[in-house]
Design a protein around this motif. Sequence first.
Motif, mmCIF file in Angstrom:
data_model
loop_
_atom_site.group_PDB
_atom_site.id
_atom_site.type_symbol
_atom_site.label_atom_id
_atom_site.label_comp_id
_atom_site.label_asym_id
_atom_site.label_seq_id
_atom_site.Cartn_x
_atom_site.Cartn_y
_atom_site.Cartn_z
ATOM 1 N N PHE A 38 0.825 -1.211 0.000
ATOM 2 C CA PHE A 38 0.000 0.000 0.000
ATOM 3 C C PHE A 38 0.859 1.260 0.000
ATOM 4 N N SER A 39 1.942 1.266 0.757
ATOM 5 C CA SER A 39 2.839 2.423 0.777
ATOM 6 C C SER A 39 3.491 2.618 -0.588
ATOM 7 N N LEU A 40 3.910 1.533 -1.195
ATOM 8 C CA LEU A 40 4.529 1.621 -2.514
ATOM 9 C C LEU A 40 3.542 2.125 -3.555
ATOM 10 N N ALA A 41 2.318 1.613 -3.524
ATOM 11 C CA ALA A 41 1.297 2.041 -4.490
ATOM 12 C C ALA A 41 0.923 3.505 -4.287
ATOM 13 N N SER A 42 0.829 3.949 -3.042
ATOM 14 C CA SER A 42 0.461 5.347 -2.805
ATOM 15 C C SER A 42 1.570 6.303 -3.227
ATOM 16 N N VAL A 43 2.819 5.925 -3.046
ATOM 17 C CA VAL A 43 3.926 6.777 -3.485
ATOM 18 C C VAL A 43 3.951 6.867 -5.011
ATOM 19 N N ILE A 44 3.750 5.751 -5.684
ATOM 20 C CA ILE A 44 3.727 5.761 -7.154
ATOM 21 C C ILE A 44 2.550 6.578 -7.663
ATOM 22 N N PHE A 45 1.373 6.439 -7.002
ATOM 23 C CA PHE A 45 0.204 7.230 -7.395
ATOM 24 C C PHE A 45 0.477 8.721 -7.263
ATOM 25 N N LEU A 46 1.071 9.128 -6.144
ATOM 26 C CA LEU A 46 1.364 10.550 -5.950
ATOM 27 C C LEU A 46 2.372 11.069 -6.971
ATOM 28 N N LEU A 47 3.380 10.279 -7.277
ATOM 29 C CA LEU A 47 4.369 10.719 -8.256
ATOM 30 C C LEU A 47 3.768 10.860 -9.645
ATOM 31 N N LEU A 48 2.866 9.977 -10.011
ATOM 32 C CA LEU A 48 2.278 10.025 -11.352
ATOM 33 C C LEU A 48 1.193 11.085 -11.496
ATOM 34 N N PHE A 49 0.378 11.261 -10.456
ATOM 35 C CA PHE A 49 -0.784 12.125 -10.586
ATOM 36 C C PHE A 49 -0.651 13.486 -9.917
ATOM 37 N N ALA A 50 0.456 13.797 -9.308
ATOM 38 C CA ALA A 50 0.631 15.098 -8.653
ATOM 39 C C ALA A 50 0.499 16.267 -9.630
ATOM 40 N N PRO A 51 1.082 16.214 -10.832
ATOM 41 C CA PRO A 51 0.895 17.355 -11.751
ATOM 42 C C PRO A 51 -0.568 17.555 -12.146
ATOM 43 N N PHE A 52 -1.310 16.470 -12.319
ATOM 44 C CA PHE A 52 -2.716 16.593 -12.699
ATOM 45 C C PHE A 52 -3.561 17.128 -11.548
ATOM 46 N N ILE A 53 -3.228 16.745 -10.336
ATOM 47 C CA ILE A 53 -3.948 17.246 -9.168
ATOM 48 C C ILE A 53 -3.723 18.753 -9.018
ATOM 49 N N VAL A 54 -2.489 19.194 -9.212
ATOM 50 C CA VAL A 54 -2.189 20.631 -9.144
ATOM 51 C C VAL A 54 -2.924 21.378 -10.243
ATOM 52 N N TYR A 55 -2.931 20.820 -11.447
ATOM 53 C CA TYR A 55 -3.656 21.465 -12.550
ATOM 54 C C TYR A 55 -5.151 21.537 -12.237
ATOM 55 N N TYR A 56 -5.725 20.492 -11.643
ATOM 56 C CA TYR A 56 -7.147 20.499 -11.289
ATOM 57 C C TYR A 56 -7.449 21.598 -10.276
ATOM 58 N N PHE A 57 -6.600 21.755 -9.259
ATOM 59 C CA PHE A 57 -6.815 22.813 -8.272
ATOM 60 C C PHE A 57 -6.705 24.198 -8.900
ATOM 61 N N ILE A 58 -5.732 24.393 -9.776
ATOM 62 C CA ILE A 58 -5.583 25.704 -10.435
ATOM 63 C C ILE A 58 -6.793 25.995 -11.312
ATOM 64 N N MET A 59 -7.245 24.992 -12.074
ATOM 65 C CA MET A 59 -8.397 25.181 -12.943
ATOM 66 C C MET A 59 -9.655 25.448 -12.109
ATOM 67 N N ALA A 60 -9.818 24.720 -10.996
ATOM 68 C CA ALA A 60 -11.001 24.910 -10.161
ATOM 69 C C ALA A 60 -11.020 26.310 -9.558
ATOM 70 N N CYS A 61 -9.877 26.805 -9.123
ATOM 71 C CA CYS A 61 -9.841 28.142 -8.533
ATOM 72 C C CYS A 61 -9.990 29.228 -9.585
ATOM 73 N N ASP A 62 -9.486 28.987 -10.777
ATOM 74 C CA ASP A 62 -9.529 30.012 -11.821
ATOM 75 C C ASP A 62 -10.907 30.087 -12.476
ATOM 76 N N GLN A 63 -11.488 28.944 -12.802
ATOM 77 C CA GLN A 63 -12.717 28.942 -13.602
ATOM 78 C C GLN A 63 -13.981 28.670 -12.792
ATOM 79 N N TYR A 64 -13.854 28.095 -11.590
ATOM 80 C CA TYR A 64 -15.036 27.709 -10.827
ATOM 81 C C TYR A 64 -15.063 28.340 -9.437
#
Length: 75
Positions: A38-64
């Motif tokens: 579980f620790s290994l999977a969560s670290v890999i998930f964060l490394l892969l999806f961190a840029p998309f999560i940041v983009y989602y937050f920026i888009m949500a604050c800018d447009q919504y």
Amino acid sequence: MAVKSQLSAPKTKNPNTGSHSKAESQGQWGRAWEVDWFSLASVIFLLLFAPFIVYYFIMACDQYSCSLTAPLVDI
């Protein structure tokens, strides 16, 4: 000349001698020797999806107006 450089080299401590405990000589402090899946999977998930999560937050604050659920409802 080579003999002098060998003599002046710093001497290292033997981990088996001295007042060190057995746990200190077995491994380095702060290192995990066994990691569960579980620790290994969560670290890999964060490394892969961190840029998309940041983009989602920026888009949500800018447009919504910083609503995190409105972009999902809009889809």
